[in-house]
Design a protein around this motif. Structure first.
Motif, PDB file in Angstrom:
ATOM      1  N   SER A 187       9.492 -11.222  31.114  1.00  0.00           N
ATOM      2  CA  SER A 187       9.537 -10.060  30.219  1.00  0.00           C
ATOM      3  C   SER A 187       8.388 -10.122  29.222  1.00  0.00           C
ATOM      4  O   SER A 187       8.283 -11.065  28.439  1.00  0.00           O
ATOM      5  CB  SER A 187      10.879 -10.019  29.475  1.00  0.00           C
ATOM      6  N   LEU A 188       7.523  -9.117  29.256  1.00  0.00           N
ATOM      7  CA  LEU A 188       6.371  -9.049  28.357  1.00  0.00           C
ATOM      8  C   LEU A 188       6.259  -7.643  27.798  1.00  0.00           C
ATOM      9  O   LEU A 188       6.347  -6.665  28.532  1.00  0.00           O
ATOM     10  CB  LEU A 188       5.089  -9.419  29.104  1.00  0.00           C
ATOM     11  N   THR A 189       6.071  -7.550  26.473  1.00  0.00           N
ATOM     12  CA  THR A 189       5.866  -6.267  25.801  1.00  0.00           C
ATOM     13  C   THR A 189       4.540  -6.310  25.068  1.00  0.00           C
ATOM     14  O   THR A 189       4.209  -7.322  24.441  1.00  0.00           O
ATOM     15  CB  THR A 189       6.998  -5.989  24.788  1.00  0.00           C
ATOM     16  N   ILE A 190       3.780  -5.220  25.148  1.00  0.00           N
ATOM     17  CA  ILE A 190       2.502  -5.128  24.434  1.00  0.00           C
ATOM     18  C   ILE A 190       2.504  -3.832  23.620  1.00  0.00           C
ATOM     19  O   ILE A 190       2.671  -2.750  24.185  1.00  0.00           O
ATOM     20  CB  ILE A 190       1.305  -5.143  25.400  1.00  0.00           C
ATOM     21  N   TRP A 191       2.337  -3.957  22.301  1.00  0.00           N
ATOM     22  CA  TRP A 191       2.208  -2.794  21.432  1.00  0.00           C
ATOM     23  C   TRP A 191       0.772  -2.700  20.936  1.00  0.00           C
ATOM     24  O   TRP A 191       0.241  -3.656  20.345  1.00  0.00           O
ATOM     25  CB  TRP A 191       3.124  -2.907  20.219  1.00  0.00           C
ATOM     26  N   SER A 192       0.137  -1.566  21.140  1.00  0.00           N
ATOM     27  CA  SER A 192      -1.146  -1.301  20.511  1.00  0.00           C
ATOM     28  C   SER A 192      -0.915  -0.973  19.037  1.00  0.00           C
ATOM     29  O   SER A 192       0.239  -0.806  18.602  1.00  0.00           O
ATOM     30  CB  SER A 192      -1.830  -0.113  21.196  1.00  0.00           C
ATOM     31  N   GLY A 193      -1.987  -0.843  18.274  1.00  0.00           N
ATOM     32  CA  GLY A 193      -1.841  -0.472  16.870  1.00  0.00           C
ATOM     33  C   GLY A 193      -1.152   0.870  16.713  1.00  0.00           C
ATOM     34  O   GLY A 193      -0.304   1.047  15.829  1.00  0.00           O
ATOM     35  N   ALA A 194      -1.510   1.843  17.576  1.00  0.00           N
ATOM     36  CA  ALA A 194      -0.888   3.171  17.500  1.00  0.00           C
ATOM     37  C   ALA A 194       0.600   3.101  17.797  1.00  0.00           C
ATOM     38  O   ALA A 194       1.416   3.771  17.146  1.00  0.00           O
ATOM     39  CB  ALA A 194      -1.582   4.118  18.472  1.00  0.00           C
ATOM     40  N   GLU A 195       0.999   2.278  18.773  1.00  0.00           N
ATOM     41  CA  GLU A 195       2.418   2.145  19.108  1.00  0.00           C
ATOM     42  C   GLU A 195       3.181   1.462  17.980  1.00  0.00           C
ATOM     43  O   GLU A 195       4.305   1.871  17.627  1.00  0.00           O
ATOM     44  CB  GLU A 195       2.560   1.356  20.403  1.00  0.00           C
ATOM     45  N   PHE A 196       2.578   0.420  17.391  1.00  0.00           N
ATOM     46  CA  PHE A 196       3.215  -0.256  16.266  1.00  0.00           C
ATOM     47  C   PHE A 196       3.416   0.721  15.110  1.00  0.00           C
ATOM     48  O   PHE A 196       4.474   0.745  14.476  1.00  0.00           O
ATOM     49  CB  PHE A 196       2.366  -1.450  15.830  1.00  0.00           C
ATOM     50  N   GLU A 197       2.414   1.543  14.843  1.00  0.00           N
ATOM     51  CA  GLU A 197       2.535   2.514  13.754  1.00  0.00           C
ATOM     52  C   GLU A 197       3.674   3.499  14.015  1.00  0.00           C
ATOM     53  O   GLU A 197       4.439   3.831  13.097  1.00  0.00           O
ATOM     54  CB  GLU A 197       1.218   3.280  13.591  1.00  0.00           C
ATOM     55  N   GLU A 198       3.823   3.964  15.260  1.00  0.00           N
ATOM     56  CA  GLU A 198       4.897   4.900  15.578  1.00  0.00           C
ATOM     57  C   GLU A 198       6.266   4.261  15.349  1.00  0.00           C
ATOM     58  O   GLU A 198       7.183   4.886  14.816  1.00  0.00           O
ATOM     59  CB  GLU A 198       4.772   5.383  17.029  1.00  0.00           C
ATOM     60  N   HIS A 199       6.409   3.000  15.755  1.00  0.00           N
ATOM     61  CA  HIS A 199       7.678   2.302  15.540  1.00  0.00           C
ATOM     62  C   HIS A 199       7.938   2.119  14.039  1.00  0.00           C
ATOM     63  O   HIS A 199       9.080   2.258  13.572  1.00  0.00           O
ATOM     64  CB  HIS A 199       7.661   0.949  16.256  1.00  0.00           C
ATOM     65  N   LEU A 200       6.898   1.804  13.285  1.00  0.00           N
ATOM     66  CA  LEU A 200       7.049   1.653  11.841  1.00  0.00           C
ATOM     67  C   LEU A 200       7.499   2.952  11.194  1.00  0.00           C
ATOM     68  O   LEU A 200       8.387   2.969  10.337  1.00  0.00           O
ATOM     69  CB  LEU A 200       5.726   1.196  11.222  1.00  0.00           C
ATOM     70  N   ARG A 201       6.894   4.042  11.604  1.00  0.00           N
ATOM     71  CA  ARG A 201       7.236   5.326  10.995  1.00  0.00           C
ATOM     72  C   ARG A 201       8.658   5.746  11.328  1.00  0.00           C
ATOM     73  O   ARG A 201       9.286   6.501  10.591  1.00  0.00           O
ATOM     74  CB  ARG A 201       6.247   6.399  11.440  1.00  0.00           C
ATOM     75  N   LEU A 202       9.195   5.256  12.461  1.00  0.00           N
ATOM     76  CA  LEU A 202      10.544   5.617  12.867  1.00  0.00           C
ATOM     77  C   LEU A 202      11.601   4.966  11.982  1.00  0.00           C
ATOM     78  O   LEU A 202      12.537   5.623  11.530  1.00  0.00           O
ATOM     79  CB  LEU A 202      10.766   5.236  14.336  1.00  0.00           C
TER      80      LEU A 202
END
Length: 313
Positions: free
Chosen positions: A124-139
């Motif tokens: 199991s491997l997950t990769i978040w780009s900066g844009a994806e991390f920002e979207e999760h943060l905003r949620l």
């Protein structure tokens, strides 16, 4: 710490130091109800493990996951392979690995890293780009962004940072609802009843949801505290508070209806005799009533939090 950015356009993670980026990643995962979080990068000698924690899964299970914070313009194949090898050589038992980066990650790079991880024994491997991390943060963590980017200093120690991320004093009602929404996103509230159902700790899940909404204490089915979230008593707007209270009342009605069905045999456990069997048989009318109550509970919450995407079925 200087004022880094403004919450107007994209977050400029490139302005964060390595430690600042790790602080924000750690705080986010506290907010996302990860437990047993340890910030190895803070103390040095991390052996490739920036953060280690117990990650919640959709079926209420958890897995031990290592989080790598990559505060670089890009996640190179060499960097990813080096980190994977260091994690595997450490003493930490790894179920999964997650990269949180500040830059973009191409599809080709993701595929190559996934292949290397799998051949190395990481399924199991997950990769978040900066844009994806920002979207999760905003949620679920926009208040953290507001505080961090306005120059409010995040603590240096993991325990202090955990309390910082759990602080509700500065939360808006929208921020509070975002955290409550995670409590309602569970199989016990979104899986329709059928004539034959697998009810894994259904009653306990419902009771835990009611307790979390009313007290802000979110527990595992074993009774261990996962983390604290805002309760409905933290809500300021009376209309919002009334709707969330109505949702909690309906979930309590769901609990009472389920227990009533067990008493009058409209809901019956499997007759196989096994104490661990999760199969129940539900009369059609009882299933319709239970689904109606759940649907109303979710709708009451959705009325004041339109971003809530959980539906029955």
């Amino acid at each position: 710490m200087r004022s880094i950015s403004r919450l107007v356009q994209k977050i400029h993670f490139e302005d964060f130091s390595g430690s600042e980026f790790e602080r924000l990643v750690f705080a986010y995962h506290v907010r996302a109800r990860w437990t047993e979080l340890a910030w190895y990068g803070q103390g040095g000698g991390d052996h490739g493990r920036d953060i280690v924690g117990s990650e919640p899964l959709d079926d209420d299970a958890r897995r031990r996951t290592v989080i790598q914070c990559v505060n670089r313009g890009s996640l190179t194949q060499k960097k990813a392979e080096h980190d994977i090898q260091r994690v595997l050589s450490s003493s930490t038992k790894v179920d999964a690995l997650k990269f949180v980066t500040r830059g973009a990650v191409s599809a080709t790079r993701r595929d190559a890293i996934h292949i290397f991880a799998k051949t190395s024994g990481i399924e199991s491997l997950t990769i978040w780009s900066g844009a994806e991390f920002e979207e999760h943060l905003r949620l679920i963590g926009e208040d953290l962004l507001k505080r961090f980017c306005a120059g409010e200093v995040f603590p240096d120690k993991a325990d202090e940072l955990r309390r910082f991320a759990d602080d509700f004093a500065g939360l808006t009602d929208g921020d509070a609802l975002a955290q409550m929404a995670a409590v309602l996103d569970r199989p016990a509230l979104r899986t329709p009843f059928h004539a034959e159902c697998s009810l894994v700790a259904f009653q306990q899940a419902i009771e835990d949801t009611i307790a979390a909404l009313n007290t802000g204490i979110w527990r595992t089915r074993e009774g261990d505290e996962i983390r604290r979230i805002p309760s409905l008593h933290h809500l300021r707007d009376q209309r919002i508070k009334a709707n969330v209270s109505r949702s909690a009342q309906l979930i309590d009605q769901l609990r009472r209806t389920f227990l009533s069905g067990l008493r009058d045999k409209r809901i019956r456990p499997c007759a196989c005799g096994s104490d661990t069997c999760t199969i129940f048989f539900v009369d059609p009318a009882a299933g319709v009533e239970l689904d109606r109550i759940r649907s109303e509970a979710l709708s009451a919450f959705r009325e004041v939090y339109p971003g809530f995407r959980v539906h029955l079925g």
